[in-house]
Motif scaffolding. Structure first.
Motif, mmCIF file in Angstrom:
data_model
loop_
_atom_site.group_PDB
_atom_site.id
_atom_site.type_symbol
_atom_site.label_atom_id
_atom_site.label_comp_id
_atom_site.label_asym_id
_atom_site.label_seq_id
_atom_site.Cartn_x
_atom_site.Cartn_y
_atom_site.Cartn_z
ATOM 1 N N PRO A 156 0.833 -1.213 0.000
ATOM 2 C CA PRO A 156 0.000 0.000 0.000
ATOM 3 C C PRO A 156 0.867 1.263 0.000
ATOM 4 C CG PRO A 156 -0.598 -1.486 1.812
ATOM 5 C CD PRO A 156 0.647 -2.042 1.190
ATOM 6 N N SER A 177 -6.887 2.310 -1.334
ATOM 7 C CA SER A 177 -5.804 1.345 -1.276
ATOM 8 C C SER A 177 -6.218 0.085 -2.062
ATOM 9 C CB SER A 177 -5.563 1.013 0.200
ATOM 10 O OG SER A 177 -4.648 -0.013 0.288
ATOM 11 N N GLY A 271 -2.551 1.204 -5.150
ATOM 12 C CA GLY A 271 -3.836 1.860 -4.934
ATOM 13 C C GLY A 271 -4.305 2.628 -6.164
#
Ligand SMILES: Cc1cc2nc3c(=O)[nH]c(=O)nc-3n(C[C@H](O)[C@H](O)[C@H](O)COP(=O)(O)O)c2cc1C
Length: 361
Positions: A156, A177, A271
């Motif tokens: 992430p 995300s 993301g």
């Protein structure tokens, strides 16, 4: 002797067809050019849908530029409302404004309404001398920005990094995300909408008209999507550059390879960034383009790859449903895949020369 000359000629031909013609081959000496010329050159390094570069400019004296949309470069099939065309012009205006600030000017930008345009300018830009201290990295940020279609790290994005990106306009920019439920939804819908578009015959024809496989086409047109830009490199790139015609992009095998690649791309990112606007009009499209460009210019310093993937907003119904699922106020106008990368390649997409889109009055 004849044999040696033949061999030399063959080797030279092979050498030139082995390497791809890209931005690094576009020789340009900016030193001798005036400031407005330089500003327009840096403006033209903005991203645009299919690298269509749909902008024109008229320069009056030392301090006034009119920016026009070049409607002849529209993507009638995937962008019938001209939304992405104006987003691209917005990206051009953002670069223009930033480059002007590097050269010591503050820009006053007036964006006109669609009803007022009628072939007239989209924006009037006035350059005013400024004493503000300039950001030294601006030109480098503009030169090195590039759409990255490689696979990204799936970690992430760190909160501090995505906060830096959405800080460009917190009420318009949203981060999801990849490992969240909403991120997973975007991944699936991006692949579905891409697949739908990739199989649409009209969209295939349109894409083929912007594909520049051979070095000859790239040099002649200086726009569109090149093999290197699409990430087709090495032996594959050599074969496609030298033996494929743009129409081959419509063949089932090529279409399916594109779908497989997209599947990998959506599965390999950290993301998604989405830009929304409360309403759709020229002003909000231009503003979206400015926000896209502003965010993208920040990415390289954070080692974050940025890849616009706009099929959800292009394909009928996907955008409306995504709005509801993601609980977003306003219309989705732009979507990008982002993620950390180990290496940041140099930009390869070519640009038309300033003279080809500018009239100096
Ligand atoms: C409005 C807009 C939509 C775009 N949509 C896509 C897309 O769906 N897929 C993609 O691979 N690139 C997309 N791009 C990226 C362009 O293809 C890219 O900006 C162009 O080829 C020039 O390359 P550069 O950004 O590396 O300078 C989009 C860019 C803009 C401005």
């Amino acid at each position: 002797m004849k044999k040696q000359i033949f061999l030399l000629a063959t080797m030279l031909t092979l050498a030139t067809s082995c390497s791809s013609y890209s931005r690094k081959n576009q020789k340009l000496t900016l030193e001798a050019k005036g400031v407005i010329y330089k500003i327009l050159y840096y403006a033209s390094l903005a991203g645009s849908s299919h690298n269509s570069q749909p902008w024109k400019a008229e320069v009056y004296g030392e301090d006034s530029i009119l920016v026009f949309a070049d409607i002849s470069r529209k993507l009638q099939v995937v962008d019938p409302t001209l939304r992405e065309l104006y987003i691209s012009v917005g990206a051009f205006i953002e670069n223009l404004s930033r480059a002007a600030s590097y050269f010591g000017y503050e820009t006053e930008i007036k964006v006109h309404n669609l009803s007022d345009i009628n072939g007239g300018p989209v924006a009037s830009v006035t350059l005013n001398k400024s004493n503000e201290k300039r950001e030294e990295t601006i030109l480098n940020d503009i030169k090195l920005r590039t759409t990255l279609r490689i696979l990204y790290d799936t970690n992430p994005i760190k909160e501090a990094d995505w906060m830096t990106l959405i800080a460009v306009a917190p009420s318009n920019i949203h981060y999801f995300s990849a490992d969240s439920e909403k991120g997973n939804y975007i991944k699936q819908k991006e692949l579905e909408s891409y697949t739908q578009q990739a199989k649409n015959k009209n969209a295939q024809d349109e894409l083929a008209s912007w594909i520049r496989f051979s070095n000859k086409d790239v040099k002649e047109k200086q726009d569109g999507l090149t093999t290197e830009g699409m990430g087709i490199k090495g032996i594959g790139g050599f074969v496609v550059r030298n033996f494929f015609k743009p129409g081959d992009s419509k063949k089932e095998s090529f279409v399916n390879q594109g779908i497989d690649k997209t599947k990998l791309q959506v599965e390999n990112c950290g993301g998604w960034l989405i830009i929304t606007q409360p309403s759709e009009n020229i002003e909000s499209w231009i503003n979206t383009g400015r926000l896209y460009q502003a965010m993208h210019l920040k990415c390289r310093k954070m080692n974050i790859g940025f890849h616009p993937m706009n099929q959800i907003s292009e394909e009928t119904d996907f955008g409306r449903k995504a709005n509801t699922f993601l609980g977003l106020n306003g219309q989705i106008l732009f979507i990008a895949r982002i993620g950390y990368v180990k290496e940041y390649p140099e930009p390869v997409s070519v640009r038309r020369p300033v003279e080809s889109f500018t009239t100096f009055k």
